[in-house]
Design an enzyme around this catalytic site. Structure first.
Site, PDB file in Angstrom:
ATOM      1  N   ASP A  87     -14.044 -15.438   8.388  1.00 44.27           N
ATOM      2  CA  ASP A  87     -14.550 -14.209   9.012  1.00 44.27           C
ATOM      3  C   ASP A  87     -13.780 -13.024   8.434  1.00 44.27           C
ATOM      4  OD1 ASP A  87     -15.500 -12.209  10.627  1.00 44.27           O
ATOM      5  OD2 ASP A  87     -14.610 -12.947  12.475  1.00 44.27           O
ATOM      6  N   LYS A 120     -18.580 -14.832   6.521  1.00 43.13           N
ATOM      7  CA  LYS A 120     -19.165 -13.590   7.032  1.00 43.13           C
ATOM      8  C   LYS A 120     -18.751 -12.442   6.121  1.00 43.13           C
ATOM      9  CE  LYS A 120     -18.662 -14.887  11.817  1.00 43.13           C
ATOM     10  NZ  LYS A 120     -18.480 -14.321  13.158  1.00 43.13           N
ATOM     11  N   PHE A 170     -21.971 -13.693  15.711  1.00 40.08           N
ATOM     12  CA  PHE A 170     -21.187 -14.795  16.256  1.00 40.08           C
ATOM     13  C   PHE A 170     -22.042 -16.062  16.286  1.00 40.08           C
ATOM     14  CE2 PHE A 170     -19.164 -17.511  19.320  1.00 40.08           C
ATOM     15  CZ  PHE A 170     -17.836 -17.410  18.938  1.00 40.08           C
ATOM     16  N   ARG A 206     -19.622 -27.342  19.823  1.00 35.55           N
ATOM     17  CA  ARG A 206     -19.193 -27.888  18.526  1.00 35.55           C
ATOM     18  C   ARG A 206     -20.056 -29.055  18.061  1.00 35.55           C
ATOM     19  NH1 ARG A 206     -14.196 -25.617  17.210  1.00 35.55           N
ATOM     20  NH2 ARG A 206     -12.721 -25.310  18.890  1.00 35.55           N
TER      21      ARG A 206
HETATM   22  P1  IMP Z   1     -10.626 -15.443  10.148  1.00 34.43           P
HETATM   23  O1  IMP Z   1      -9.136 -15.665  10.174  1.00 34.43           O
HETATM   24  O2  IMP Z   1     -11.002 -14.121  10.752  1.00 34.43           O
HETATM   25  O3  IMP Z   1     -11.253 -15.658   8.800  1.00 34.43           O
HETATM   26  O4  IMP Z   1     -11.235 -16.448  11.185  1.00 34.43           O
HETATM   27  C1  IMP Z   1     -11.408 -17.753  10.929  1.00 34.43           C
HETATM   28  C2  IMP Z   1     -11.552 -18.588  12.194  1.00 34.43           C
HETATM   29  O5  IMP Z   1     -12.119 -17.876  13.299  1.00 34.43           O
HETATM   30  C3  IMP Z   1     -12.522 -19.698  11.885  1.00 34.43           C
HETATM   31  O6  IMP Z   1     -11.844 -20.801  11.330  1.00 34.43           O
HETATM   32  C4  IMP Z   1     -13.138 -19.989  13.229  1.00 34.43           C
HETATM   33  O7  IMP Z   1     -12.375 -20.939  13.908  1.00 34.43           O
HETATM   34  C5  IMP Z   1     -13.091 -18.668  13.966  1.00 34.43           C
HETATM   35  N1  IMP Z   1     -14.404 -17.953  13.898  1.00 34.43           N
HETATM   36  C6  IMP Z   1     -14.726 -16.900  13.133  1.00 34.43           C
HETATM   37  N2  IMP Z   1     -16.004 -16.512  13.324  1.00 34.43           N
HETATM   38  C7  IMP Z   1     -16.518 -17.383  14.236  1.00 34.43           C
HETATM   39  C8  IMP Z   1     -17.829 -17.521  14.851  1.00 34.43           C
HETATM   40  O8  IMP Z   1     -18.795 -16.790  14.601  1.00 34.43           O
HETATM   41  N3  IMP Z   1     -17.949 -18.557  15.742  1.00 34.43           N
HETATM   42  C9  IMP Z   1     -16.937 -19.399  16.066  1.00 34.43           C
HETATM   43  N4  IMP Z   1     -15.711 -19.298  15.506  1.00 34.43           N
HETATM   44  C10 IMP Z   1     -15.490 -18.302  14.610  1.00 34.43           C
END
Ligand code: IMP
Ligand code: MG
Length: 189
Positions: free
Chosen positions: A113, A141, A162, A175
């Site tokens: 994300d 994303k 989301f 999940r």
């Molecule tokens: P980042 O550190 O912002 O890249 O977030 C990564 C983690 O956030 C992922 O491994 C997911 O566990 C969680 N995450 C990010 N977006 C979503 C979503 O849309 N749904 C559920 N979990 C998410």
């Protein structure tokens, strides 16, 4: 393939509405393509797959089987999303058990994300001097692309919404779903 799950569902407690965004077979096709790319790059390298718990569990199982290479499998766990959709500070909850010095490491996560988790993990594991390190994520994303985060293997690019299913949760739920669902209301409502 028709899915055993409806197009509209509610997930979590209190329940939030989600609508189907990708069918299981579309996800599986993209996953097989990524597995082929990994196979090509790592043939004869005996890589270490390090899955980022908990969201990785479905993708990890599918990728490791489809990549079809002798390998080692281990897991690491962070907490960054607290109960729902809020992103929090990154904390290590479980480390890997194996020695990765001079090994070719592939980090496997469910979704990128912001890219903060990937940044953190790369720094955390590089200190142990692996021979190489790459990252595979099932979904990505747009925020991470805008931030200039490079991920080596991506199966599917998503809009900034989301999502739940295929390992991803909303407050611990959803999940198990083999299809991917997107939140069907504004995030802060
Ligand atoms: P980042 O550190 O912002 O890249 O977030 C990564 C983690 O956030 C992922 O491994 C997911 O566990 C969680 N995450 C990010 N977006 C979503 C979503 O849309 N749904 C559920 N979990 C998410
Ligand atoms: Mg995760």
């Amino acid at each position: 393939m028709t899915s055993k799950y409806p197009d509209k569902i509610t997930v979590g407690n209190p329940p939030r509405p989600f609508r189907k965004f990708l069918q299981e077979d579309e996800i599986q096709r993209a996953v097989l393509k990524t597995a082929d790319e990994i196979h090509e790059r790592y043939r004869s390298k005996n890589p270490v797959f390090v899955g980022v718990l908990t969201g990785c569990f479905m993708y990890m199982a599918d990728i490791v089987r489809a990549t079809n290479l002798p390998c080692t499998v281990d897991f690491i766990k962070l907490s960054s999303y607290r109960d729902g959709m809020e992103s929090g500070r990154i904390k290590l909850i479980k480390d890997i058990d194996i020695e990765i010095k001079d090994r070719h490491v592939i980090l496997v996560d469910d979704i990128v994300d912001t890219g903060n988790s990937w940044d953190f993990l790369r720094g955390y594991l590089m200190v142990r001097q692996p021979a190489s390190m790459s990252m595979a994520a099932c979904f990505r994303k747009p925020k991470s692309i805008q931030a200039g985060i490079a991920v080596d293997f991506i199966s599917i690019d998503l809009p900034d919404e989301f999502v739940v299913g295929y390992g991803l949760d909303y407050a611990g739920a959803g999940r198990h779903l083999p299809d991917l669902y997107v939140l069907d209301e504004p995030i802060n409502s």
